[in-house]
Design an enzyme around this catalytic site. Structure first.
Site, PDB file in Angstrom:
ATOM      1  N   GLU B 129       0.865  -1.178   0.000  1.00  0.00           N
ATOM      2  CA  GLU B 129       0.000   0.000   0.000  1.00  0.00           C
ATOM      3  C   GLU B 129       0.896   1.220   0.000  1.00  0.00           C
ATOM      4  OE1 GLU B 129      -2.907  -0.307   3.129  1.00  0.00           O
ATOM      5  OE2 GLU B 129      -3.566  -2.283   2.431  1.00  0.00           O
ATOM      6  N   ALA B 132       2.673   1.302   3.067  1.00  0.00           N
ATOM      7  CA  ALA B 132       3.112   0.004   3.591  1.00  0.00           C
ATOM      8  C   ALA B 132       3.756  -0.802   2.464  1.00  0.00           C
ATOM      9  CB  ALA B 132       1.937  -0.762   4.191  1.00  0.00           C
ATOM     10  N   SER B 134       7.784  -2.040   2.430  1.00  0.00           N
ATOM     11  CA  SER B 134       8.644  -3.022   3.094  1.00  0.00           C
ATOM     12  C   SER B 134       8.008  -3.576   4.369  1.00  0.00           C
ATOM     13  CB  SER B 134      10.003  -2.382   3.429  1.00  0.00           C
ATOM     14  OG  SER B 134      10.725  -2.135   2.240  1.00  0.00           O
ATOM     15  N   THR B 160       1.437  -4.801 -10.356  1.00  0.00           N
ATOM     16  CA  THR B 160       1.825  -5.152 -11.724  1.00  0.00           C
ATOM     17  C   THR B 160       0.626  -5.841 -12.377  1.00  0.00           C
ATOM     18  OG1 THR B 160       4.116  -5.448 -11.054  1.00  0.00           O
ATOM     19  CG2 THR B 160       3.466  -6.473 -13.126  1.00  0.00           C
ATOM     20  N   GLU B 364       9.715  -6.768  -5.093  1.00  0.00           N
ATOM     21  CA  GLU B 364       9.805  -8.115  -4.523  1.00  0.00           C
ATOM     22  C   GLU B 364      10.738  -8.111  -3.299  1.00  0.00           C
ATOM     23  OE1 GLU B 364       7.368  -9.680  -5.718  1.00  0.00           O
ATOM     24  OE2 GLU B 364       8.066 -10.990  -7.315  1.00  0.00           O
ATOM     25  N   THR B 366      12.917  -4.880  -1.230  1.00  0.00           N
ATOM     26  CA  THR B 366      14.103  -4.103  -1.621  1.00  0.00           C
ATOM     27  C   THR B 366      15.351  -4.889  -1.249  1.00  0.00           C
ATOM     28  OG1 THR B 366      14.335  -3.046   0.525  1.00  0.00           O
ATOM     29  CG2 THR B 366      12.861  -1.963  -1.071  1.00  0.00           C
TER      30      THR B 366
END
Lengths: 261, 381
Positions: B129, B132, B134, B160, B364, B366
């Site tokens: 989000e 939100a 990591s 995606t 996916e 950091t």
């Protein structure tokens, strides 16, 4: 006729994207480069599969070539063909078109067929005569350079590609048809096809199995031979046309001289 | 020059050959134009789906290819080396099916998985989000039980395939119990109230659409909840380990493409009367690039083999994602350097590779989060 017995002839050829070389005997080196299915044969396979799907029937791949040709046979099966026959014999090495047609005709007689489909030529030898030779040897109609193929009842009709259009040619089955690349868009194998291919039957036939005289094929049986050869001359620098008002007509003249226009 | 691969079976070698042939004919000729015009290649995904390439790592009983990750990831790498956005999309699709496969009941799997893996449908997943990323446990999107349904309200960022997908794997809060208060839902794209915001205007991967998905009282039947209430975050994180391997493979593919472009240019381009690859300064740069690509490949393949063997692979997945994407960033940057001024223009693809790779160090998880995963695993001993 309930189900058509379609045989598609497939030749493994050296990758045209890599440099090809001749052996000391003057035949094409088929060992070192990667072997691929002759591109036009993929169109032949596609047409065979489409006809079988539309009319009901079975597609058999027939290939003559060294052991590594099995890779191309497997790829043809992964596109959807049902089974394959691989004519494999050291005595076949160096066969010219006439000798190749003798071996393929013997195999076709053994396997049986309603319709034989081939690419109209291979990217290696490019003689383009095997379909006609096969039809003659088998004593069946030849319908060559097909841009479309229609099977109906016991007959087959093609649009035969000509320089300025097409001719409509009709023959009775069994028959031999060769196809040009206009005919369709070959499908890709699918992953399921790849998995299925390894379970499909591949019969290997030798010259002895086919009762073909070893003197009739291979280098010994070849009616043609390579007398001499030379590497292609290195590319020369191009012609630079300076536009001094007549650039367009100079370019046109250059192209016309080479019969591009 | 195609990557050297050691495939475990004849079928997997044939699969790589099929992928390369589709990449040459269907991907490479179209990537540059699609990236320029921001055109999402939906038909390209259908082509991959029909060939069976979108469902390789799932069991055959649900319509998948039954292939180990060792094979699937190398196919993914080949796709990404031709078209990064399609590689990312393939990985995202695989991950969007993972929740159902991993946490769904037998009945749920039989009902939905074959269609999701059939090649015609494309998936997406909604975890992050705006505030939100990591820290997904901080998410605010809510799913409130109402009889036989849940009503989902909120907004999920960075999706995606947002607006282009046929189904969404969605994480939403079902209680206020932090990371234990999140549940996972499989939401059809045509659910009333589900819309996509305008796509993000990104630095790279222009042909992939990334958007915030807005949930305005979207009603989802309770039977579409995957796993128990509160199990959503563990489901998401379990999927991420596999997703990280996907991104490692994608980054390696892009790096391979950059290396190939740089080597081809360096063999052709002359300075001081010699091809530039014969000048040690550039030759060693290219050698380091090749070492970076091949070590990235070896690293993700090791993690994949652990996964295929049923062993824990979470740390190795993070090592692979960190290594492959950092290596790819360096390799694609150096590829621009090898091409010099030409590399900085859009006449050559290397500047695109560099832009595309940057996000792989970010999404996916950091690369800072990857270091966190690795170091926590080390601390546990």
């Amino acid at each position: 006729m309930t189900t058509l017995n379609i045989v598609v002839c497939v030749k493994q050829v050296p990758d045209t994207a890599v440099e090809r070389t001749l052996t000391p005997e003057g035949t094409l080196d088929r060992e070192s480069p990667d072997g691929l299915i002759n591109e036009l044969d993929e169109y032949a396979i596609e047409e065979g599969l489409k006809i079988a799907e539309a009319h009901g029937g079975e597609v058999t791949i027939l290939s003559m070539g060294p052991a590594k040709a099995a890779d191309s046979v497997r790829k043809a099966l992964s596109m959807g063909a049902d089974k394959a026959v691989h004519v494999l014999d050291d005595g076949l090495a160096g066969s010219d078109a006439l000798a190749t047609s003798a071996a393929l005709a013997a195999a076709l007689t053994r396997v049986g067929f309603d319709l034989v489909i081939l690419g109209s030529e291979s990217t290696d030898a490019r003689t383009g005569v095997v379909p006609a030779m096969l039809a003659e040897r088998l004593g069946v109609p030849q319908l060559t350079l097909a841009a479309t193929v229609e099977v109906s009842g016991a007959g087959v009709t093609i649009h035969r590609l000509t320089e300025d259009g097409y001719a409509v040619v009709t023959g009775s089955l069994p028959a031999v048809v060769s196809v040009v690349e206009k005919i369709n868009e070959p499908r890709y194998p699918t992953f399921k096809g790849i998995m299925a291919a390894k379970k499909k039957p591949v019969r290997t036939l030798t010259l002895a199995d086919l009762a073909v005289d070893t003197g009739a094929v291979g280098l010994a049986g070849a009616a043609t031979g390579i007398a001499d050869w030379a590497a292609r001359p290195p590319r020369t620098a191009g012609v630079v046309v300076k536009d001094e008002g007549d650039g367009g007509s100079q370019v046109a003249g250059f192209l016309a001289e080479r019969k591009f226009i | 020059m195609p990557a050297v691969r050691l495939m475990p079976t004849q079928e997997s070698a044939d699969l790589i050959e099929l992928t390369r042939s589709i990449a040459d004919k269907e991907l490479r000729p179209h990537v540059a134009a699609a990236e320029r015009s921001h055109a999402f290649p939906r038909e390209t995904f259908a082509t991959l789906g029909r060939a069976g390439l979108l469902s390789l790592p799932y069991p055959e009983e649900y319509g998948g290819g039954g292939q180990p990750y060792e094979v699937y990831l190398q196919v993914l790498e080949e796709i990404a080396s031709a078209w990064a956005a399609v590689g990312v999309g393939t990985s995202v699709h695989a991950l969007s099916c993972f929740g159902l496969f991993h946490a769904g009941t037998a009945e749920q799997k039989e009902r939905w998985l074959p269609d999701m893996l059939g090649g015609e449908l494309l998936g997406a997943y909604c975890l992050s989000e705006a505030h939100a990323g990591s820290d997904p446990a901080a998410m605010r999107t809510r799913a409130v039980r109402d009889g036989g349904e849940y009503v989902i309200t909120g907004a999920k960022a960075w999706t995606t395939h947002g607006g282009a997908a046929d189904f969404y794997k969605v994480m939403a809060r079902t209680s206020d119990d932090g990371g234990r208060g999140i549940s996972c839902f499989l939401v059809p794209a045509d659910s009333p109230g589900l819309t996509a915001d305008a796509p993000e205007d990104k630095m790279g991967l222009m042909s992939s659409v990334t958007a915030t998905m807005v949930f305005d009282s979207v009603r989802v039947p309770a039977e579409r909840r995957l796993g128990a209430e509160g199990q959503g975050l563990p489901i998401a994180l379990a999927g991420l380990d596999s997703g990280r391997l996907g991104i490692a493979a994608v980054a390696t593919g892009v790096a391979q493409a950059a290396l190939d472009a740089a080597v081809a240019y360096a063999r052709e381009r002359e300075s001081f009367g010699r091809p530039v690859i014969e000048h040690q300064g550039l030759a060693f740069l290219l050698a380091d690039m090749a070492a970076a690509v091949e070590s990235a490949r070896a690293t993700y393949l090791f993690a994949a083999r652990l996964r295929d063997a049923g062993r824990p692979f979470s740390r190795q997945a993070s090592v692979a994602k960190l290594t492959a994407t950092d290596n790819a960033m360096r390799v694609t940057t150096d590829a621009v350097q090898v091409l010099g001024g030409a590399g900085y223009t859009k006449d050559f693809p290397v500047e695109r590779y560099m832009r595309e790779t940057k996000v792989m160090q970010i999404f996916e998880g950091t690369n800072q989060i990857q270091r966190l995963v690795i170091s926590r695993d080390l601390a546990r001993g």
